[in-house]
Design a protein around this motif. Sequence first.
Motif, PDB file in Angstrom:
ATOM      1  N   PHE A  83       0.821  -1.208   0.000  1.00  0.00           N
ATOM      2  CA  PHE A  83       0.000   0.000   0.000  1.00  0.00           C
ATOM      3  C   PHE A  83       0.861   1.266   0.000  1.00  0.00           C
ATOM      4  N   VAL A  84       1.983   1.240   0.697  1.00  0.00           N
ATOM      5  CA  VAL A  84       2.903   2.383   0.683  1.00  0.00           C
ATOM      6  C   VAL A  84       3.377   2.644  -0.741  1.00  0.00           C
ATOM      7  N   ASP A  85       3.719   1.558  -1.461  1.00  0.00           N
ATOM      8  CA  ASP A  85       4.167   1.720  -2.854  1.00  0.00           C
ATOM      9  C   ASP A  85       3.055   2.288  -3.724  1.00  0.00           C
ATOM     10  N   ARG A  86       1.837   1.772  -3.584  1.00  0.00           N
ATOM     11  CA  ARG A  86       0.722   2.230  -4.419  1.00  0.00           C
ATOM     12  C   ARG A  86       0.409   3.697  -4.185  1.00  0.00           C
ATOM     13  N   LEU A  87       0.377   4.102  -2.909  1.00  0.00           N
ATOM     14  CA  LEU A  87       0.046   5.495  -2.598  1.00  0.00           C
ATOM     15  C   LEU A  87       1.096   6.448  -3.157  1.00  0.00           C
ATOM     16  N   ARG A  88       2.351   6.090  -2.957  1.00  0.00           N
ATOM     17  CA  ARG A  88       3.414   6.998  -3.409  1.00  0.00           C
ATOM     18  C   ARG A  88       3.496   7.053  -4.926  1.00  0.00           C
ATOM     19  N   GLU A  89       3.213   5.927  -5.588  1.00  0.00           N
ATOM     20  CA  GLU A  89       3.174   5.946  -7.051  1.00  0.00           C
ATOM     21  C   GLU A  89       2.016   6.794  -7.563  1.00  0.00           C
ATOM     22  N   GLY A  90       0.921   6.869  -6.774  1.00  0.00           N
ATOM     23  CA  GLY A  90      -0.238   7.662  -7.177  1.00  0.00           C
ATOM     24  C   GLY A  90      -0.153   9.120  -6.777  1.00  0.00           C
ATOM     25  N   GLY A  91       0.978   9.539  -6.222  1.00  0.00           N
ATOM     26  CA  GLY A  91       1.155  10.941  -5.877  1.00  0.00           C
ATOM     27  C   GLY A  91       0.727  11.304  -4.476  1.00  0.00           C
ATOM     28  N   HIS A  92       0.454  10.309  -3.659  1.00  0.00           N
ATOM     29  CA  HIS A  92       0.100  10.558  -2.263  1.00  0.00           C
ATOM     30  C   HIS A  92       1.214  10.026  -1.369  1.00  0.00           C
ATOM     31  N   ASP A  93       1.375  10.689  -0.230  1.00  0.00           N
ATOM     32  CA  ASP A  93       2.375  10.220   0.723  1.00  0.00           C
ATOM     33  C   ASP A  93       1.665   9.651   1.954  1.00  0.00           C
ATOM     34  N   ILE A  94       2.363   8.830   2.699  1.00  0.00           N
ATOM     35  CA  ILE A  94       1.785   8.216   3.894  1.00  0.00           C
ATOM     36  C   ILE A  94       2.816   8.203   5.011  1.00  0.00           C
ATOM     37  N   SER A  95       2.370   8.539   6.219  1.00  0.00           N
ATOM     38  CA  SER A  95       3.214   8.499   7.417  1.00  0.00           C
ATOM     39  C   SER A  95       2.473   7.738   8.510  1.00  0.00           C
ATOM     40  N   PHE A  96       3.212   7.365   9.542  1.00  0.00           N
ATOM     41  CA  PHE A  96       2.640   6.571  10.629  1.00  0.00           C
ATOM     42  C   PHE A  96       3.031   7.176  11.965  1.00  0.00           C
ATOM     43  N   SER A  97       2.117   7.089  12.933  1.00  0.00           N
ATOM     44  CA  SER A  97       2.440   7.549  14.287  1.00  0.00           C
ATOM     45  C   SER A  97       1.908   6.548  15.310  1.00  0.00           C
ATOM     46  N   GLY A  98       2.624   6.457  16.429  1.00  0.00           N
ATOM     47  CA  GLY A  98       2.120   5.684  17.560  1.00  0.00           C
ATOM     48  C   GLY A  98       2.427   4.206  17.547  1.00  0.00           C
ATOM     49  N   PHE A  99       3.231   3.700  16.605  1.00  0.00           N
ATOM     50  CA  PHE A  99       3.586   2.284  16.637  1.00  0.00           C
ATOM     51  C   PHE A  99       4.341   1.971  17.927  1.00  0.00           C
ATOM     52  N   ASN A 100       3.994   0.832  18.577  1.00  0.00           N
ATOM     53  CA  ASN A 100       4.762   0.453  19.762  1.00  0.00           C
ATOM     54  C   ASN A 100       6.042  -0.286  19.354  1.00  0.00           C
ATOM     55  N   ASP A 101       6.914  -0.519  20.311  1.00  0.00           N
ATOM     56  CA  ASP A 101       8.226  -1.095  20.010  1.00  0.00           C
ATOM     57  C   ASP A 101       8.123  -2.489  19.409  1.00  0.00           C
ATOM     58  N   HIS A 102       7.136  -3.265  19.872  1.00  0.00           N
ATOM     59  CA  HIS A 102       6.989  -4.628  19.350  1.00  0.00           C
ATOM     60  C   HIS A 102       6.697  -4.613  17.857  1.00  0.00           C
ATOM     61  N   VAL A 103       5.783  -3.739  17.421  1.00  0.00           N
ATOM     62  CA  VAL A 103       5.426  -3.654  16.006  1.00  0.00           C
ATOM     63  C   VAL A 103       6.601  -3.110  15.205  1.00  0.00           C
ATOM     64  N   ILE A 104       7.293  -2.122  15.740  1.00  0.00           N
ATOM     65  CA  ILE A 104       8.464  -1.564  15.039  1.00  0.00           C
ATOM     66  C   ILE A 104       9.535  -2.630  14.850  1.00  0.00           C
TER      67      ILE A 104
END
Length: 736
Positions: A639-660
């Motif tokens: 999904f990150v690739d699709r959004l950026r190829e379509g001219g949209h950017d994506i960021s994330f906030s609040g991930f905990n250490d386990h997910v990171i």
Amino acid sequence: MTARIFPFIGWFRGYDGGKFRADFVAGLTVAMVLVPQSMAYAQLAGLPAYYGLYAAFVPPMIAAMFGSSHQLATGPVAIVSLMTNTALAPLAASGSSEYAAYAVLLALLVGAFQFALGVLRLGVVVNFLSHPVVNGFTNAAAIIIATSQLSKIFGVTVDQAEHHYETVRRVAAAALEHTHLPSVGMAALAFGIMLALKKLNPRIPNVLAAVIITTVLSWAAGFEHDIKADIENIHSGDVIGKVRLFNGVTARIEEKSLERVGLTKKIEKETAEHGKKSLEALRLRNESAVLNFEINHLKEQQLELRSALRRNKFGAVRLESGEPMFFLLNEIPEGMKTDGRTWRMRVGFGTLKEDGLEFAGGGSVVGKIPSGIPMPERPAIDLKAVLGLLPMAVIISVLGFMEAISIAKAMAAKTGQRLDPNQELLGQGLANLVGSGFRSYAVSGSFSRSAVNLQAGAETGLSSVISSVCVGITLLFFTPLLYHLPQAVLAAIIMMAVVGLINVSGFVHAWQVQKYDGAISVITFVATLYFAPHLDRGILIGVALSLGLYLLRNTRPDIAILSLHQDGSYRSALKHGLEECRHVAAIRFNGSLFFANVSYLESIILEEIGARPEMRHILLVCNGINELDASGEEMLSVFVDRLREGGHDISFSGFNDHVIDVMKRTHLYEKIGEDHMFRNVQGALQVIHSDAHRGYDEEICPLKMVAPKAPVQQRVGGRGGRFARAGRERKPPFEV
């Protein structure tokens, strides 16, 4: 290590005479309640009353010695007794020796399952029974238990129907014609004594007082009045004919049943040798089906005859020889005087002895109880019975443990004692395992007796050991004194005990927390009542609904589009009536990201992008994502690739250490970029806001300033649909 294997060693650290006196008094007090209650619950389980004493002898001391709670009183309880009856009813006739053997086997299975859970430290398995399910089941079970005692209260006998409510209807119909008023009077007296003493002085063992008073009264007044007579002593050709016809039908049922057993063995042998589709196997199964039809037809005839014989009311006229001659009440010759009693014939499921027909002219009592404590013996193990009983054994194990641990936790909150659920599982499991070797049926923790134990000042589990010793002394020396205890009084004791299980406020509370929890509780309640005596169906329906809703909630978790609230926090724009930014979508995902919900998140994000032509940046707020599986990680990467190829950017906030850590192991973290990973929403917006708004002139950005909108906002087309907005005058912006 020794203390872990033998927890009761810890009782004696700092033990003194004062603690022993407290334990002795508490143990004696609990025994006064335990003896009559255990006898009553045994009959609820379909067993002779003395099996309750067996279940109250060894299991309480074993559960106390190897459990973790110092005040939990284990022994026969209402719900487990009722479920034992439910499990065994299809296998054997209540009260028979085969039935008792199956009850002991069921206790062995329950104990083995609980012990295995304890050894594997799987106490969390009880979480599969949610509180709404348990509340609905417990309320239904309390009603079923109470209504199951009505036949003893009214002194009538009826056959159990397929559904419990049909049985209650039969009891009501029989009570209209055959109510035994002395039985009703004994029950009413027992109720009065227990209620009065409970109100006047709760410390007095009201159950024991009711038992002593009613037993003495029963003995003094001749409450029980049974006679055996020859069939020729019945002065009614119609009744004699029905007795002999009943015996003939019963004999044919037994004959056909033996034939069915032999046929079943032939089918099994033929299937093993030539397969289930062989011509002979098909012929044998067809013959078995015809045989089953004949047996069911005969049982219907037997039921009609049994009901007809039970409806008869007799008057007894004493002959010169002293023998009674029984006349139907409406056929007593003029001038003959009866003994003033109304007699009824006792008709069970077996053949009636023509030279020893049983007539009852009084009420039912407990009767003879074998003296002596049960000697250790190995339970008889039948593999087919084990397979048939296993599902109900699992349900009883989990439900019984839930009842026990809930009681133990409630008492631990008052005493400050530390509990170990897995150790309690071991204690309950060993109580049932060892108890089955002493002819005990399945047991669990009792709320009423545990409360008595706590109020009486029990310091350690030694109080339960003393209770067990008292039961043993009763079995050795005092069983003859219980002969005249009326069955109606035992029924009253059960009904008094289960009143505390009814908790209507539990339904209201579950509904207030979540409407679906309230609905599950009510559905479980109704299903349990409807399917009774098949109680397992009600529980399974409740568990299935709980798991289904859990999966549904996780496949469509709560998703919110965030905007700035007047208190300075970021909240749901839909819920609080806030504007949304046209260029940045802050989307909060409240749930773990796994295979079942990745497509749902993707569809919501794409819907937001399609609804906002000027959208430049997606900020996914991930504080609620505690787990990320392979499907979720793959979706994010693509999904990150699709959004950026379509001219949209994506960021994330609040991930905990386990997910990171998961994202770093798969290199997704590097693909997204550390500059697109933020700890909170505020930090993320400080970085991405200006770039996302470059070239646009947005007068008031809802992510930076608050401008309340019209109160009427509705999503069109579901959760991800756009707002249908009603205009209203804007208020001055509030900047944070």
